[in-house]
Design a protein around this motif. Structure first.
Motif, PDB file in Angstrom:
ATOM      1  N   LYS A 273      35.442  19.738  16.038  1.00  0.00           N
ATOM      2  CA  LYS A 273      36.077  18.985  14.967  1.00  0.00           C
ATOM      3  C   LYS A 273      37.580  19.157  15.048  1.00  0.00           C
ATOM      4  CE  LYS A 273      32.810  17.363  12.135  1.00  0.00           C
ATOM      5  NZ  LYS A 273      32.773  16.119  11.449  1.00  0.00           N
ATOM      6  N   GLN A 274      38.287  18.055  14.868  1.00  0.00           N
ATOM      7  CA  GLN A 274      39.733  18.085  14.730  1.00  0.00           C
ATOM      8  C   GLN A 274      40.039  17.226  13.520  1.00  0.00           C
ATOM      9  OE1 GLN A 274      41.983  16.606  18.060  1.00  0.00           O
ATOM     10  NE2 GLN A 274      43.699  17.919  17.547  1.00  0.00           N
ATOM     11  N   GLY A 275      40.245  17.884  12.410  1.00  0.00           N
ATOM     12  CA  GLY A 275      40.365  17.158  11.149  1.00  0.00           C
ATOM     13  C   GLY A 275      39.026  16.553  10.811  1.00  0.00           C
ATOM     14  N   ALA A 276      39.024  15.257  10.525  1.00  0.00           N
ATOM     15  CA  ALA A 276      37.788  14.571  10.169  1.00  0.00           C
ATOM     16  C   ALA A 276      37.098  13.969  11.381  1.00  0.00           C
ATOM     17  CB  ALA A 276      38.088  13.473   9.155  1.00  0.00           C
ATOM     18  N   HIS A 277      37.662  14.146  12.570  1.00  0.00           N
ATOM     19  CA  HIS A 277      37.134  13.505  13.771  1.00  0.00           C
ATOM     20  C   HIS A 277      36.443  14.496  14.691  1.00  0.00           C
ATOM     21  CE1 HIS A 277      39.317   9.867  12.782  1.00  0.00           C
ATOM     22  NE2 HIS A 277      40.378  10.626  12.544  1.00  0.00           N
ATOM     23  N   LEU A 278      35.377  14.034  15.305  1.00  0.00           N
ATOM     24  CA  LEU A 278      34.708  14.793  16.355  1.00  0.00           C
ATOM     25  C   LEU A 278      35.424  14.474  17.653  1.00  0.00           C
ATOM     26  CD1 LEU A 278      32.269  16.539  17.266  1.00  0.00           C
ATOM     27  CD2 LEU A 278      31.067  14.402  17.671  1.00  0.00           C
ATOM     28  N   LYS A 279      35.903  15.493  18.348  1.00  0.00           N
ATOM     29  CA  LYS A 279      36.608  15.294  19.611  1.00  0.00           C
ATOM     30  C   LYS A 279      35.732  15.792  20.749  1.00  0.00           C
ATOM     31  CE  LYS A 279      40.696  13.752  18.381  1.00  0.00           C
ATOM     32  NZ  LYS A 279      41.350  12.594  18.936  1.00  0.00           N
ATOM     33  N   ILE A 280      35.827  15.122  21.880  1.00  0.00           N
ATOM     34  CA  ILE A 280      35.049  15.478  23.057  1.00  0.00           C
ATOM     35  C   ILE A 280      36.022  15.889  24.147  1.00  0.00           C
ATOM     36  CG2 ILE A 280      33.385  14.650  24.758  1.00  0.00           C
ATOM     37  CD1 ILE A 280      32.825  12.367  22.650  1.00  0.00           C
ATOM     38  N   LYS A 281      35.730  17.012  24.784  1.00  0.00           N
ATOM     39  CA  LYS A 281      36.601  17.516  25.840  1.00  0.00           C
ATOM     40  C   LYS A 281      35.772  17.839  27.069  1.00  0.00           C
ATOM     41  CE  LYS A 281      40.059  20.941  26.918  1.00  0.00           C
ATOM     42  NZ  LYS A 281      40.790  22.111  26.507  1.00  0.00           N
ATOM     43  N   HIS A 282      36.302  17.477  28.205  1.00  0.00           N
ATOM     44  CA  HIS A 282      35.680  17.744  29.504  1.00  0.00           C
ATOM     45  C   HIS A 282      35.845  19.235  29.816  1.00  0.00           C
ATOM     46  CE1 HIS A 282      34.713  17.265  33.700  1.00  0.00           C
ATOM     47  NE2 HIS A 282      34.559  15.976  33.551  1.00  0.00           N
ATOM     48  N   LYS A 283      34.787  19.906  30.203  1.00  0.00           N
ATOM     49  CA  LYS A 283      34.898  21.324  30.527  1.00  0.00           C
ATOM     50  C   LYS A 283      35.226  21.587  31.983  1.00  0.00           C
ATOM     51  CE  LYS A 283      32.077  24.337  28.817  1.00  0.00           C
ATOM     52  NZ  LYS A 283      30.838  25.040  28.464  1.00  0.00           N
ATOM     53  N   TYR A 284      34.917  20.670  32.863  1.00  0.00           N
ATOM     54  CA  TYR A 284      35.093  20.901  34.288  1.00  0.00           C
ATOM     55  C   TYR A 284      35.813  19.727  34.951  1.00  0.00           C
ATOM     56  CZ  TYR A 284      31.643  24.453  33.304  1.00  0.00           C
ATOM     57  OH  TYR A 284      30.987  25.522  32.773  1.00  0.00           O
TER      58      TYR A 284
END
Length: 80
Positions: free
Chosen positions: A65-76
């Motif tokens: 979560k970043q504020g009210a938004h779900l954020k997606i991040k690449h791990k590799y």
């Protein structure tokens, strides 16, 4: 040895799907939201959720979560 092979096969099957591979490429450079991905890919919410769940399950992306938004991040990112 067999469990390592099974894990490797599951990983390869996960990244072999063209939609999941495109998701990984889109989030490679920066964090994004599911809504942004859905718009960029012209994909239904439930289809995107299914693909993201597999990527999270296999440890290829992480969400937060970043504020009210779900954020997606690449791990590799280096793998792509």
């Amino acid at each position: 040895m067999l469990s390592v092979m099974n894990s490797a096969l599951q990983f390869l099957a996960t990244v072999a799907d063209p939609i999941r591979l495109r998701i990984l490429h889109l989030i490679k450079e920066h964090r994004t939201t599911p809504t942004e991905l859905r718009i960029l890919m012209s994909i239904a919410d439930e289809d995107l959720a299914s693909h993201l769940n597999l990527l999270v399950t296999h440890g290829l992306v992480k969400t937060g979560k970043q504020g009210a938004h779900l954020k997606i991040k690449h791990k590799y990112a280096a793998l792509l």
